[in-house]
Write an enzyme that holds these catalytic residues in place. Structure first.
Site, short mmCIF file in Angstrom:
data_model
loop_
_atom_site.label_atom_id
_atom_site.label_comp_id
_atom_site.label_asym_id
_atom_site.label_seq_id
_atom_site.Cartn_x
_atom_site.Cartn_y
_atom_site.Cartn_z
N HIS A 89 0.84 -1.22 0.00
CA HIS A 89 0.00 0.00 0.00
C HIS A 89 0.86 1.26 0.00
O HIS A 89 0.42 2.31 0.47
CB HIS A 89 -0.93 0.05 1.23
N SER B 17 15.68 21.46 -14.48
CA SER B 17 14.51 22.26 -14.82
C SER B 17 14.99 23.60 -15.38
O SER B 17 16.02 24.11 -14.97
CB SER B 17 13.67 22.49 -13.57
N LYS C 143 16.39 21.19 -9.33
CA LYS C 143 15.71 19.98 -9.78
C LYS C 143 16.62 18.97 -10.46
O LYS C 143 17.57 19.32 -11.15
CB LYS C 143 14.58 20.34 -10.78
N GLU D 24 10.07 8.38 -16.41
CA GLU D 24 8.73 8.90 -16.69
C GLU D 24 8.33 8.64 -18.14
O GLU D 24 7.18 8.30 -18.44
CB GLU D 24 8.68 10.41 -16.42
#
Ligand code: ARG
Length: 470
Positions: A160, A281, A287, A294
């Site tokens: 979970h 970024s 970042k 992704e």
């Protein structure tokens, strides 16, 4: 002469082909990828026609020479692709006729584009699929090698997405190793489905020549011959099977990537990707984004969509060849490229990431990861019924949460209020993070002994796959 007269199939036509027909009908913009397989199939066909006396040895030699030249021309980008010539089959045939005239026109004897195209695609799946299969095995090797070096790293295991129990990092890595083994087997099965001879089926009824399909099978290195000409030109099951395997792999790939994205985030922080595999970024200087992971997660959707596309395209088709089938290649080619780059991307990340054991430890502590071990101590050593043990440990966790403590720094006085057994070295050992993994002694579990055993079994399975040549 009208333009349609000039088409290779133009004999009966009076009117010029409309531009919409040419635009919608062309497939050369994508099926040019089949050039090698088309030529391979044509050479086999020419040899077979020669063996049964339809072509002379000299004609066959001219055809083979010209086909080899066309192969070179295509590879060097010298053959111009023209939408009016529709597809790769027509391009090669018309170039053949340009090169050797009448003999070129004989090649299509005892053959239709319907058996030709499905044969090309089967060969294409075999050729590309073998490379994909090899990359799957290499990816398994990467997981295995990392697992071998990660036995001593203790990570939080999650259910979970909540901290569940401590695991060895090797346990985690081998979990994907075995998922990839199943992908490997599905790909292998799909390749088997493609290793079938369709040539000789003609348009759908068979051909009016004593075509020797056994010669064709041998020439093309296939393992079986389709038994029914209608089935041969209708079936796209080999594409479906390849896509089933591809989808299963991409779902695994996507989930591996999801783990990487989560585990490398500031919140989890248990693994770090190398700079070379991440992006920054344009606005936020701090970042470091896991773009490869992704993108692969995103690409999984494409392959699932491609399988869906072929399923829906096939479901209402009447027997046998219908032009709808031309669209199958788009789904197949895109999936092959996507699977290939995803394999490469995951492999780079697996080889490149490093574990961050300090972060893993703090997650384990803050997540009470050894609460179950403590309950098992009460059951196994103190003879407390499991349900009671669960309740006592639950209460202990509740007090920790309330007092903002962990199982390691809650005072003994507080612990004793809940159970007389929560004291001394026995308690320390029961909640110890470093001892927890080795208590998981069941086959397949995360103890060192079981991990060493699993690594051995994994290596055997890996070496078997590496030694297997299709
Ligand atoms: N380009 C076609 C395809 O991919 C080849 C077969 C054409 N057959 C036909 N009967 N028009 O399906």
């Amino acid at each position: 002469m009208t333009q349609n007269k000039k088409k290779l199939w133009g004999g009966r036509f009076q009117e010029k082909a409309s531009s919409v027909l040419e635009k919608i009908g062309e497939s050369i913009s994508f099926d040019h990828k089949l050039y090698k397989e088309d030529i391979q199939g044509s050479i086999a066909h020419a040899r077979m026609l020669t063996a049964i006396g339809i072509l002379s040895g000299e004609e066959c030699a001219r055809l083979e020479k010209a086909l080899a030249q066309i192969l070179g021309e295509i590879e060097e980008g010298k053959l111009e692709f023209k939408p009016e010539l529709e597809d790769i089959h027509m391009h090669i045939e018309s170039r053949l006729t340009e090169l050797i005239g009448e003999t070129g026109k004989k090649l299509h004897t005892a053959r239709s584009r319907n058996d030709q195209v499905t044969q090309d695609v089967r060969l294409f799946i075999l050729n590309q699929g073998k490379e994909i299969l090899e990359s799957v095995v290499s990816l398994r090797r990467a997981f295995y090698e990392k697992a071998k070096r990660s036995v001593d790293v203790i990570l939080p295991g999650y259910t979970h997405l909540q901290v569940a129990q401590p695991i060895r990092a090797s346990q985690y890595l081998l979990s994907w190793f075995w998922a990839l083994e199943r992908d490997q087997e599905l790909f292998r099965f799909a390749l088997g489905a493609s290793a079938e001879l369709a040539l000789g089926a003609g348009a759908m009824a068979g051909v009016n020549y004593p075509t020797d399909r056994e010669i064709l099978r041998k020439e093309l290195g296939l393992s079986k011959i389709s038994h029914n000409s209608m089935d041969a030109v209708s079936s796209r099951d080999h594409i479906l099977q390849f896509l089933f395997a591809g989808v299963q792999f991409m779902i695994h790939a996507s989930r591996i990537c999801e783990d990487i994205i989560l585990y490398s985030s500031q919140e989890f922080g248990i693994l770090r990707l190398p700079d070379s595999l991440t992006t920054g970024s344009s606005i936020m200087p701090q970042k470091k984004n896991p773009d490869i992971a992704e993108l692969i997660r995103g690409k999984a959707g494409r392959v699932i969509g491609n399988l869906n596309h072929v399923l829906v395209m096939l479901k209402g088709l009447p027997s046998t060849y219908n032009r709808d089938l031309q669209e199958d290649k788009l789904a197949l080619f895109d999936s092959i490229e996507t699977i290939r780059i995803s394999l490469e991307g995951i492999r780079a990340m697996v080889e490149g990431w490093v574990w961050v054991p300090e972060r893993a430890e703090s997650s384990l502590k803050n997540g009470f990861a050894t609460a179950t071990d403590l309950a098992d101590f009460l059951v196994g050593v103190k003879n407390v019924p499991f349900r009671t043990a669960h309740e006592l440990v639950g209460t202990l966790v509740g007090v920790c949460v309330e007092q903002k403590k962990t199982l390691f720094d809650l005072s003994e006085t507080e612990r004793k209020k809940i159970s007389e057994f929560f004291v001394g070295q026995e308690y320390e050992d029961a909640v110890s993070l470093s001892l927890s993994a080795d208590k998981k002694i069941s086959y397949g579990g995360t103890s060192r002994k079981r991990q060493e055993e699993q690594l051995k079994i994994a290596l055997e399975s890996l070496e078997e796959a590496e030694n297997l040549r299709l």
